[in-house]
Design a protein around this motif. Structure first.
Motif, PDB file in Angstrom:
ATOM      1  N   ALA A  20     -10.545  -2.683  -4.513  1.00 14.44           N
ATOM      2  CA  ALA A  20     -10.626  -2.003  -3.620  1.00 14.44           C
ATOM      3  C   ALA A  20      -9.967   0.294  -3.394  1.00 14.44           C
ATOM      4  O   ALA A  20      -9.898   0.754  -3.225  1.00 14.44           O
ATOM      5  CB  ALA A  20      -9.746  -2.110  -2.639  1.00 14.44           C
ATOM      6  N   HIS A  23     -12.790   1.932  -4.607  1.00 17.27           N
ATOM      7  CA  HIS A  23     -13.923   2.841  -3.427  1.00 17.27           C
ATOM      8  C   HIS A  23     -13.070   3.679  -2.662  1.00 17.27           C
ATOM      9  O   HIS A  23     -14.157   4.602  -2.105  1.00 17.27           O
ATOM     10  CB  HIS A  23     -13.744   1.400  -2.748  1.00 17.27           C
ATOM     11  CG  HIS A  23     -15.279   0.735  -2.987  1.00 17.27           C
ATOM     12  ND1 HIS A  23     -16.342   1.142  -2.911  1.00 17.27           N
ATOM     13  CD2 HIS A  23     -15.094  -0.594  -3.665  1.00 17.27           C
ATOM     14  CE1 HIS A  23     -17.384   0.217  -2.793  1.00 17.27           C
ATOM     15  NE2 HIS A  23     -17.083  -0.517  -3.667  1.00 17.27           N
ATOM     16  N   ARG A  24     -11.479   3.680  -2.931  1.00 22.69           N
ATOM     17  CA  ARG A  24     -10.934   4.361  -1.609  1.00 22.69           C
ATOM     18  C   ARG A  24     -11.010   5.388  -2.194  1.00 22.69           C
ATOM     19  O   ARG A  24     -11.306   6.591  -2.077  1.00 22.69           O
ATOM     20  CB  ARG A  24      -9.680   3.944  -1.804  1.00 22.69           C
ATOM     21  CG  ARG A  24      -8.381   4.928  -0.457  1.00 22.69           C
ATOM     22  CD  ARG A  24      -8.765   4.972   0.486  1.00 22.69           C
ATOM     23  NE  ARG A  24      -8.646   4.019   1.052  1.00 22.69           N
ATOM     24  CZ  ARG A  24      -7.571   3.464   1.354  1.00 22.69           C
ATOM     25  NH1 ARG A  24      -6.462   3.990   1.752  1.00 22.69           N
ATOM     26  NH2 ARG A  24      -7.943   2.348   2.221  1.00 22.69           N
ATOM     27  N   GLY A 192      -7.600 -10.397   2.386  1.00 27.35           N
ATOM     28  CA  GLY A 192      -9.193  -9.596   2.890  1.00 27.35           C
ATOM     29  C   GLY A 192     -10.416  -9.869   2.228  1.00 27.35           C
ATOM     30  O   GLY A 192     -10.322 -10.379   1.699  1.00 27.35           O
ATOM     31  N   TYR A 228      -3.361  -6.895   5.069  1.00 24.82           N
ATOM     32  CA  TYR A 228      -4.248  -6.676   4.192  1.00 24.82           C
ATOM     33  C   TYR A 228      -4.573  -5.948   3.681  1.00 24.82           C
ATOM     34  O   TYR A 228      -3.928  -4.424   3.099  1.00 24.82           O
ATOM     35  CB  TYR A 228      -4.856  -6.523   5.765  1.00 24.82           C
ATOM     36  CG  TYR A 228      -6.329  -5.789   6.478  1.00 24.82           C
ATOM     37  CD1 TYR A 228      -6.796  -7.349   5.980  1.00 24.82           C
ATOM     38  CD2 TYR A 228      -6.970  -4.473   6.162  1.00 24.82           C
ATOM     39  CE1 TYR A 228      -8.711  -7.232   6.420  1.00 24.82           C
ATOM     40  CE2 TYR A 228      -7.910  -4.926   6.167  1.00 24.82           C
ATOM     41  CZ  TYR A 228      -9.118  -6.364   5.997  1.00 24.82           C
ATOM     42  OH  TYR A 228     -10.352  -5.784   6.483  1.00 24.82           O
ATOM     43  N   ASP A 230      -6.838  -3.269   3.004  1.00 24.40           N
ATOM     44  CA  ASP A 230      -7.340  -2.262   3.624  1.00 24.40           C
ATOM     45  C   ASP A 230      -5.331  -0.899   3.423  1.00 24.40           C
ATOM     46  O   ASP A 230      -5.431  -0.112   3.322  1.00 24.40           O
ATOM     47  CB  ASP A 230      -7.856  -1.622   4.568  1.00 24.40           C
ATOM     48  CG  ASP A 230      -8.946  -1.769   4.540  1.00 24.40           C
ATOM     49  OD1 ASP A 230      -9.484  -2.398   3.237  1.00 24.40           O
ATOM     50  OD2 ASP A 230      -9.800  -1.569   5.616  1.00 24.40           O
ATOM     51  N   ASP A 231      -4.440  -2.094   3.524  1.00 24.21           N
ATOM     52  CA  ASP A 231      -2.890  -0.996   4.516  1.00 24.21           C
ATOM     53  C   ASP A 231      -2.418  -0.630   2.851  1.00 24.21           C
ATOM     54  O   ASP A 231      -1.613  -0.277   2.341  1.00 24.21           O
ATOM     55  CB  ASP A 231      -2.318  -2.093   4.597  1.00 24.21           C
ATOM     56  CG  ASP A 231      -2.300  -2.400   6.580  1.00 24.21           C
ATOM     57  OD1 ASP A 231      -2.952  -0.766   7.349  1.00 24.21           O
ATOM     58  OD2 ASP A 231      -2.456  -3.043   7.530  1.00 24.21           O
ATOM     59  N   VAL A 233      -4.182  -0.547   0.087  1.00 23.68           N
ATOM     60  CA  VAL A 233      -4.895   0.929  -0.940  1.00 23.68           C
ATOM     61  C   VAL A 233      -4.391   1.849   0.328  1.00 23.68           C
ATOM     62  O   VAL A 233      -3.195   3.060  -1.191  1.00 23.68           O
ATOM     63  CB  VAL A 233      -6.356   0.656  -0.718  1.00 23.68           C
ATOM     64  CG1 VAL A 233      -7.313   1.887  -0.915  1.00 23.68           C
ATOM     65  CG2 VAL A 233      -6.989  -0.516  -1.113  1.00 23.68           C
ATOM     66  N   ASP A 234      -3.490   2.285   1.371  1.00 20.21           N
ATOM     67  CA  ASP A 234      -3.592   3.387   1.605  1.00 20.21           C
ATOM     68  C   ASP A 234      -1.365   3.399   0.743  1.00 20.21           C
ATOM     69  O   ASP A 234      -1.611   4.729   0.309  1.00 20.21           O
ATOM     70  CB  ASP A 234      -2.238   2.867   2.965  1.00 20.21           C
ATOM     71  CG  ASP A 234      -3.745   3.113   4.261  1.00 20.21           C
ATOM     72  OD1 ASP A 234      -4.746   3.949   3.694  1.00 20.21           O
ATOM     73  OD2 ASP A 234      -3.444   2.443   4.967  1.00 20.21           O
ATOM     74  N   ARG A 317     -11.461 -10.839  10.575  1.00 24.33           N
ATOM     75  CA  ARG A 317     -12.389  -9.468   9.440  1.00 24.33           C
ATOM     76  C   ARG A 317     -12.574 -10.529   8.245  1.00 24.33           C
ATOM     77  O   ARG A 317     -13.719 -10.403   7.183  1.00 24.33           O
ATOM     78  CB  ARG A 317     -11.857  -8.376   9.265  1.00 24.33           C
ATOM     79  CG  ARG A 317     -11.451  -6.942  10.271  1.00 24.33           C
ATOM     80  CD  ARG A 317     -10.640  -6.367   9.313  1.00 24.33           C
ATOM     81  NE  ARG A 317     -10.783  -4.958  10.262  1.00 24.33           N
ATOM     82  CZ  ARG A 317      -9.680  -3.872  10.203  1.00 24.33           C
ATOM     83  NH1 ARG A 317      -9.201  -3.949   9.190  1.00 24.33           N
ATOM     84  NH2 ARG A 317      -9.530  -3.416  11.101  1.00 24.33           N
TER      85      ARG A 317
END
Length: 328
Positions: A20, A23-24, A192, A228, A230-231, A233-234, A317
């Motif tokens: 992940a 990808h970011r 996730g 999650y 995405d969070d 990865v932030d 998701r």
């Protein structure tokens, strides 16, 4: 930020979080070098499928290397002109450390040392971000506030946790000796799409859809800080972009800061799947902790980190991805 010409090395690129993060970084125009041995701790097919989503990117270059192979890691960092590393490769799992302790010695301790050595010899090296774990806090009664980075972290209850704490101490010594900035991220429970099959949400989903009973350890009284992907990865990328001063080593929690009871998580999963789980209640397993709960205020001040995906949405998701990936 301004995209840099030098590549970012992401170790553990075939893993859940590494995939992940890669990808970011690619999505914002970075060049990324991925490193992973792609071992068989869990389904190799899932790891290869993750890699297949990265290999189509012209800016992604993958190397199938054991992170504990110090000479090859150092050569890769040197020859590619790497100045930033996100080191996520490790042997994961608390329970597996009871069965195969030497896998943790090699991947976590020897591997971390190999990365440290590669970084300290790299010309103009700028920042190493590496994965630690909330497991370093051990087990203690939870009050109304989460674990803070000032906790002593001196009583790990698993070998996995002990290796992660050892990595923190190794990094602190290298930062002091060789003056390159480092950030250790103490991950709490992450879930996730593309997740790890050995994690509860993934394993429970498989069993519920197959009609198998699920084993609920701690008799359902455990709580986790589910975050999650995405969070997460932030937070990882935000930390990477904000290196500490030369010679500084910092440790930061990264989680959701809203613990959820195990039975509540199972209820959310049952709702998303449209099926009720057959539950077998079990006592605590050796190495497990009762509750984890992150105080993420330091990461928030540094990066503006603020998780946005609540558990019900995140599980929806994940279930959608799972059904599509496994054709169920």
């Amino acid at each position: 930020m301004n995209v840099r010409p030098d590549p970012v090395l992401v170790t553990g690129a075939a893993g859940f979080i590494g995939h992940a993060v890669a990808h970011r970084l690619l999505g914002r125009g970075e060049r990324v070098i991925g490193l992973d041995i792609v071992n068989d701790y869990y389904d190799v097919g899932l790891k290869e499928a993750r890699l297949s989503t990265l290999n189509g990117h012209a800016a992604f270059d993958f190397h199938r290397i054991d992170v504990a192979d110090a000479d090859r890691v150092a050569a890769l960092v040197r020859d590619a002109g790497v100045r930033r590393v996100v080191h996520l490769a490790a042997q994961a799992g608390v329970r597996y450390s009871l069965e195969n302790p030497f896998a943790y010695q090699r991947s976590n301790l020897q591997g971390h040392l190999a990365v440290l050595e590669a970084c300290r010899h790299a010309p103009g090296f700028e920042h190493l971000v590496y994965a630690s774990s909330s497991s370093v806090y051990g087990d203690k009664p939870m009050g109304g506030e989460g674990f803070t980075e000032d906790e002593p972290a001196t009583a790990p209850v698993s070998l996995y946790a002990a290796t992660k704490r050892a990595c923190e101490l190794m990094s602190a010594s290298y930062a002091a000796l060789y003056k390159f900035p480092q950030t250790g991220l103490r991950f709490f429970t992450v879930y996730g799409p593309w997740g790890r099959p050995d994690m509860a949400i993934f394993g429970f989903t498989r069993k519920i859809l197959s009609g198998e009973p699920i084993e609920v350890y701690g008799e359902g009284r455990m709580a986790r800080d589910f975050t999650y992907i995405d969070d997460i990865v932030d937070g990882v990328v935000g930390a990477l972009d904000r290196a500490p001063a030369s010679g500084e080593h910092r440790v930061l929690n990264i989680g959701d800061s809203h613990p959820v009871g195990l039975m509540d998580m199972i209820g959310s999963l049952e709702r998303a799947l449209g099926r009720e789980a057959v539950k077998i209640m079990r006592p605590m397993q050796p190495g497990d902790v009762t509750a984890t709960f992150a105080d993420v205020s330091r990461l928030r001040v540094l990066t503006g980190y603020r998780p946005r995906v609540m558990l019900d949405e995140g599980i929806d998701r994940f279930v959608s991805w799972y059904r599509e990936f496994y054709q169920m």
